[in-house]
Design an enzyme around this catalytic site. Structure first.
Site, mmCIF file in Angstrom:
data_model
loop_
_atom_site.group_PDB
_atom_site.id
_atom_site.type_symbol
_atom_site.label_atom_id
_atom_site.label_comp_id
_atom_site.label_asym_id
_atom_site.label_seq_id
_atom_site.Cartn_x
_atom_site.Cartn_y
_atom_site.Cartn_z
ATOM 1 N N LYS A 116 0.957 -1.092 0.031
ATOM 2 C CA LYS A 116 -0.013 0.049 0.188
ATOM 3 C C LYS A 116 0.724 1.478 0.036
ATOM 4 O O LYS A 116 0.632 2.365 -0.441
ATOM 5 C CB LYS A 116 -1.074 0.120 1.331
ATOM 6 N N LYS A 208 -7.199 -8.556 -8.705
ATOM 7 C CA LYS A 208 -8.307 -8.610 -7.838
ATOM 8 C C LYS A 208 -9.249 -7.726 -7.901
ATOM 9 O O LYS A 208 -8.724 -6.647 -8.490
ATOM 10 C CB LYS A 208 -7.857 -8.585 -5.968
ATOM 11 N N LYS A 211 -12.021 -1.306 -6.264
ATOM 12 C CA LYS A 211 -12.796 -0.146 -6.693
ATOM 13 C C LYS A 211 -11.802 1.167 -7.233
ATOM 14 O O LYS A 211 -12.330 1.818 -7.763
ATOM 15 C CB LYS A 211 -13.584 0.433 -5.350
#
Length: 353
Positions: A116, A208, A211
């Site tokens: 991240k 995956k 959004k």
């Protein structure tokens, strides 16, 4: 070995745009777990959300939207406890105590932070680095025995187990002296997902569903209507080969495997059972069946979500009620932890109300 009452805890971040992956990987399973003879707590983890900057007004709406998704999918707020994390202060307070139990080397091994934060790790928030410790506090504030996890959270649950074990070891004499037996915290067990716990992008079966993908056609949003769902399924990437008759034939075919997995999870059957019906079929005949199933399962959820979001006062009342019930479990846990650690605390009569 101490005996712990079975309790299931799980959370979903309120980051907006909930999609099919969130539903199949988490929310659908939450509904199914209500049938267990266990207390279930489902948390909108808004403290986790702010590890990355969030627009305050948008965040408030996203907290309510995730709650609406829980309810629209079938979670009963009377049978289960539905709440948002920031309304129960024991999560954050226990996280600090766990910060003093966890080791730096443990956190340095967490791969999600590296993913991240990317190359700009020096500018990442401390919260993003430390949030696995808060996740441990989320779980252990309720001394949860089980947590449903996907592949990307297994490492964090292992950290939770490490923290619980080290706390039990570090304070073993105090735990015993305060009448809690040999262990205060359980070794929380994972509940591994079903046939589509990890849902992949409709445009790239190796990634995956997310959004953040720039293509709207990579995912089915829970708020999509029947026409949008149908269009996205029809445009989903496939390969030219017919579907195999056995799951072994899905190897090396990520898009086919993903669509079969989605069908299986929506129907509540195995991939083998799907292929028993569709083995040898072309995608031109499989996709219409998947469209019908997806619309049947998802369109009513989207419609109910929209209805609930239009009534924020009701959603807020559900969250407030759930927070009160959650705190009734978490507060005694934290009080016991403070006694075990050696803090001097106010008795009930001395606390401000």
């Amino acid at each position: 070995m101490a005996a712990f009452t079975e309790l299931v805890f799980s959370g979903v971040q309120p980051t907006g745009n909930l999609h099919l992956g969130n539903y199949l990987g988490a929310i659908k399973r939450f509904v199914e777990m209500q049938e267990r003879d266990a207390q279930c707590l489902y948390c909108v983890v808004d403290l986790h959300a702010i590890t990355m900057w969030q627009d305050p007004q948008a965040l408030k709406g996203q907290i309510r939207e995730v709650t609406a998704a829980f309810l629209a999918a079938g979670i009963d707020p009377k049978r289960s406890i539905v709440f948002n994390q920031s309304q129960v202060p024991q999560h954050a307070e226990l996280a600090w105590i766990f910060n003093c139990v966890a080791r730096l080397g443990w956190l340095n091994r967490m791969t999600q932070f590296k993913d991240k934060a990317g190359k700009d790790r020096e500018n990442a928030s401390i919260g993003l680095y430390d949030y696995p410790v808060l996740m441990a506090a989320d779980i252990l504030a309720y001394r949860a025995t089980h947590v449903p996890v996907g592949e990307d959270q297994k490492q964090h649950l292992e950290l939770t187990r490490d923290i619980a074990q080290k706390f039990n070891n570090d304070f073993a004499q105090s735990i015993l002296a305060h009448g809690h037996g040999e262990q205060f915290f359980p070794q929380t067990e994972p509940l591994i997902g079903g046939p589509a716990a990890r849902v992949m992008s409709l445009r790239d079966g190796t990634k995956k569903m997310s959004k953040s993908d720039p293509s709207e056609y990579s995912r089915i949003a829970l708020t999509d209507d029947a026409d949008a769902i149908a269009q996205k399924v029809r445009k989903a990437k496939t390969d030219p080969e017919p579907l195999p008759s056995e799951t072994a034939g899905l190897a090396g075919r990520p898009e086919a495997d993903n669509l079969v997995g989605i069908f299986a999870a929506l129907r509540g059957i195995t991939r083998d059972e799907v292929l028993k019906d569709f083995g040898g079929a072309q995608f031109s005949s499989f996709k219409p069946a998947l469209v019908d199933l997806a619309v049947e399962m998802l369109a009513p959820i989207g419609a109910e979500m929209k209805r609930l979001v239009a009534d924020p006062a009701y959603i807020d009342s559900v969250l407030a009620d759930g927070a009160g019930r959650a705190e009734a479990i978490a507060a005694p846990t934290l009080d016991a932890v403070k006694d075990i650690v050696g803090f001097v605390r106010r008795g009930p009569a001395l606390r401000t109300v």
